[in-house]
Motif scaffolding. Structure first.
Motif, PDB file in Angstrom:
ATOM      1  N   LYS A 236       0.825  -1.202   0.000  1.00 12.79           N
ATOM      2  CA  LYS A 236       0.000   0.000   0.000  1.00 12.79           C
ATOM      3  C   LYS A 236       0.861   1.256   0.000  1.00 12.79           C
ATOM      4  N   GLU A 237       1.929   1.252   0.775  1.00 15.74           N
ATOM      5  CA  GLU A 237       2.826   2.405   0.817  1.00 15.74           C
ATOM      6  C   GLU A 237       3.435   2.655  -0.563  1.00 15.74           C
ATOM      7  N   PHE A 238       3.815   1.597  -1.242  1.00 19.35           N
ATOM      8  CA  PHE A 238       4.395   1.725  -2.581  1.00 19.35           C
ATOM      9  C   PHE A 238       3.399   2.363  -3.542  1.00 19.35           C
ATOM     10  N   HIS A 239       2.169   1.857  -3.555  1.00 20.04           N
ATOM     11  CA  HIS A 239       1.159   2.374  -4.468  1.00 20.04           C
ATOM     12  C   HIS A 239       0.786   3.819  -4.135  1.00 20.04           C
ATOM     13  N   ASP A 240       0.617   4.119  -2.857  1.00 23.79           N
ATOM     14  CA  ASP A 240       0.255   5.476  -2.467  1.00 23.79           C
ATOM     15  C   ASP A 240       1.372   6.464  -2.786  1.00 23.79           C
ATOM     16  N   ARG A 241       2.600   6.066  -2.522  1.00 24.66           N
ATOM     17  CA  ARG A 241       3.716   6.972  -2.775  1.00 24.66           C
ATOM     18  C   ARG A 241       3.881   7.211  -4.277  1.00 24.66           C
TER      19      ARG A 241
END
Length: 565
Positions: free
Chosen positions: A526-531
């Motif tokens: 999720k962090e990867f996609h959001d960033r």
């Protein structure tokens, strides 16, 4: 304000320096204003003003070098490099357009005179109606002479089809600008109408006749054939420049090789799915079954609505990416006209979703092609691509996080992100897939591989538009109407030369970056996609530099060879 511990001179210079984000926003606004103020693409004044502005901005930016670049944080360093790349690309594009227009000059010897008239009105310069009428009369004489030369195919009219087509488009655009010029004065200045109304009416029709003659004689487009595909190949040098601008360190030949390798992978997987459906290795028969699985007329909008809800539920249930409530609940749906389906045979998404499906005005063959091309299984993959987590969520985030970076638009980021999710779902066993669903997903992936192959080969001069269409029909399994629409869309000049290749190449880059960040446990999914989304638009190598906090210099050159060849 950010404070730095530095010698007094450095601190003073930094304080006097325009923040890089402010510079990007100013350059974007100034460039937009210049282009709107001088909108005629054939205008020498426009070319000079844009060239002066761009080279001045680039010179000033290049003079920064280590100071204040060394004092920027990572986001600002990336912004600097993005702006530098953007300015270099704009300068190169301007030069390329000037060279292209030189080739067509025999067809438009009157253009500068008409451009001067239009720009004099923009600059609110005095206008003498009698002199203007004579100017139009003289231009009309020249236009008639050009029409006669084109019909006779005289020596100086031996012009490549793509240049002639560009000339015809310029003439139609100039006709529109001249109409605006006439509308400004007519009815306001009585002497203007007395002198100018008649010669304007004659030249307006002559410009239309010249454009039509050029298309018929030099481009070989028959009158009324609005569906003809011409295209403007840019050659290997042009492709190499575009690849540098996309920060993609591969040659045109190498990216064709990538497309071919991915194409072969798709065929292997197609055969596996075909066997599951009882068709042995004859995947085209399996594809026929999938194409004929469509909803009845009037039901496509409900199918698309249900698929959007399915997609949102999946990413939220598995906590894959943040989906704000407004993004989730404020999208709209519209229908695509039969005319637009000639260019966009499949439905589109982004701010809204535009459903491509037959209407009662289409003939039987066109109806069946549209039904089969927008079947249930193709549509299931497309909804993820077009809405959430694809383009709709992407555009929502673009408008709210570092929106000044939208000027650095690139298909590798835009289209790569949406196709990346198709890769993701293919690999994720939590996303339930029947063999028919797999055929639908693989068909789209095969289609994106073919886009690399035909679009790059076209710009290299190796494939004609008809050969591009035949590739899609014979090797991918397109309906001929949808193949024609795809090629028309790819080559008509509305998209950058690498736009169609950007889908697959961008998705492969993002997937490779995901392996480096998520699979290596450097950040969560999720962090990867959001960033990724919150960084906004840029070449993927710059996304990588941000996520990995890589050392950067003003002379940065792309070097990430993410795909082994």
């Amino acid at each position: 304000m950010v404070l730095f511990t530095s010698p007094r001179g450095v601190a003073i210079r930094l304080a006097q320096t325009e923040p890089i984000r402010d510079r990007i926003e100013r350059v974007t606004a100034d460039l937009k204003e210049l282009k709107e103020f001088l909108p005629i693409e054939l205008s020498p004044r426009r070319h000079q003003r844009l060239q002066d502005f761009l080279t001045s901005e680039l010179t000033e930016l290049n003079s920064f070098h280590d100071l204040p670049f060394a004092l920027y944080d990572q986001e600002a360093k990336v912004d600097y490099l993005l702006l530098k790349n953007f300015l270099e690309r704009e300068v190169r594009t301007l030069d390329l357009e000037a060279k292209q227009d030189e080739k067509l000059s025999p067809l438009v010897p009157f253009a500068n005179t008409l451009v001067d008239l239009c720009e004099a009105r923009t600059l609110v310069m005095p206008m003498d109606p009698k002199v203007t009428a004579q100017t139009l009369f003289d231009c009309q004489t020249t236009i008639v002479s050009v029409i006669e030369k084109v019909k006779a195919k005289s020596g100086d009219m031996v012009i490549p089809k793509n240049s002639a087509f560009r000339a015809a488009n310029h003439i139609i655009a100039l006709k529109g600008h001249l109409k605006e010029w006439f509308s400004f004065y007519t009815g306001y200045d009585p002497t203007f109408d007395w002198w100018v109304a008649h010669p304007y009416g004659v030249i307006d029709q002559s410009l239309q006749d010249l454009a039509a003659t050029i298309k018929e004689v030099l481009v070989e487009i028959k009158p009324g054939d609005d569906d003809a595909i011409v295209g403007q190949p840019i050659g290997r040098e042009g492709l190499l420049f575009e690849l540098r601008a996309e920060m993609f360190p591969y040659t045109p030949e190498e990216i064709i090789s990538i497309g071919e390798k991915e194409f072969d992978w798709c065929i292997t997987e197609m055969k596996k799915a075909s066997r599951s459906m009882g068709y042995s290795d004859d995947w085209k028969k399996a594809l026929e079954e999938v194409k004929n699985d469509f909803v009845e007329p009037g039901q496509q909008t409900q199918l698309v609505r249900d698929l959007v809800h399915e997609a949102v539920l999946f990413v939220e249930d598995h906590d894959l990416v943040t989906v704000p409530e407004i993004a989730k609940n404020s999208w709209q749906m519209f229908m695509m006209s039969p005319e637009r389906q000639k260019v966009n045979p499949f439905f589109l998404g982004g701010d809204c979703i535009i459903v491509s499906y037959p209407t009662d005005a289409m003939d039987h063959e066109a109806k069946m092609m549209s039904l089969r091309g927008n079947n249930i299984h193709f549509s299931r993959a497309t909804v993820f691509h077009e809405m959430i987590p694809g383009h709709h969520l992407q555009m929502y985030m673009n408008a709210r996080h570092r929106p000044y970076r939208r000027v650095f638009d690139t298909p590798f980021w835009i289209e790569g992100w949406s196709l990346y999710w198709e890769f993701f779902l293919w690999n994720d066993e939590r996303w339930i897939k029947t063999p028919q669903n797999r055929i639908g997903m693989l068909w789209w992936r095969l289609h994106r591989c073919a886009r690399i192959i035909f679009s790059v080969n076209f710009h290299l001069g190796r494939m004609s538009p008809q050969e591009c269409i035949d590739l899609l029909v014979e090797d991918v399994g397109h309906e001929r109407a949808t193949a024609e629409g795809e090629v028309r869309r790819s080559l008509n000049g509305d998209y950058s030369p690498l736009y169609q290749a950007g889908y697959m190449l961008g998705a492969l880059q993002i997937f490779a970056l995901r392996k480096e960040m998520v699979d290596a446990r450097r950040m969560s999914e999720k962090e990867f996609h959001d960033r990724f989304l919150k960084g906004n638009r840029m070449p993927i190598e710059m996304v990588r530099a941000l996520m990995q906090d890589q050392p950067l210099s003003p002379e940065f050159q792309p070097s990430w060879r993410f795909y082994p060849l």
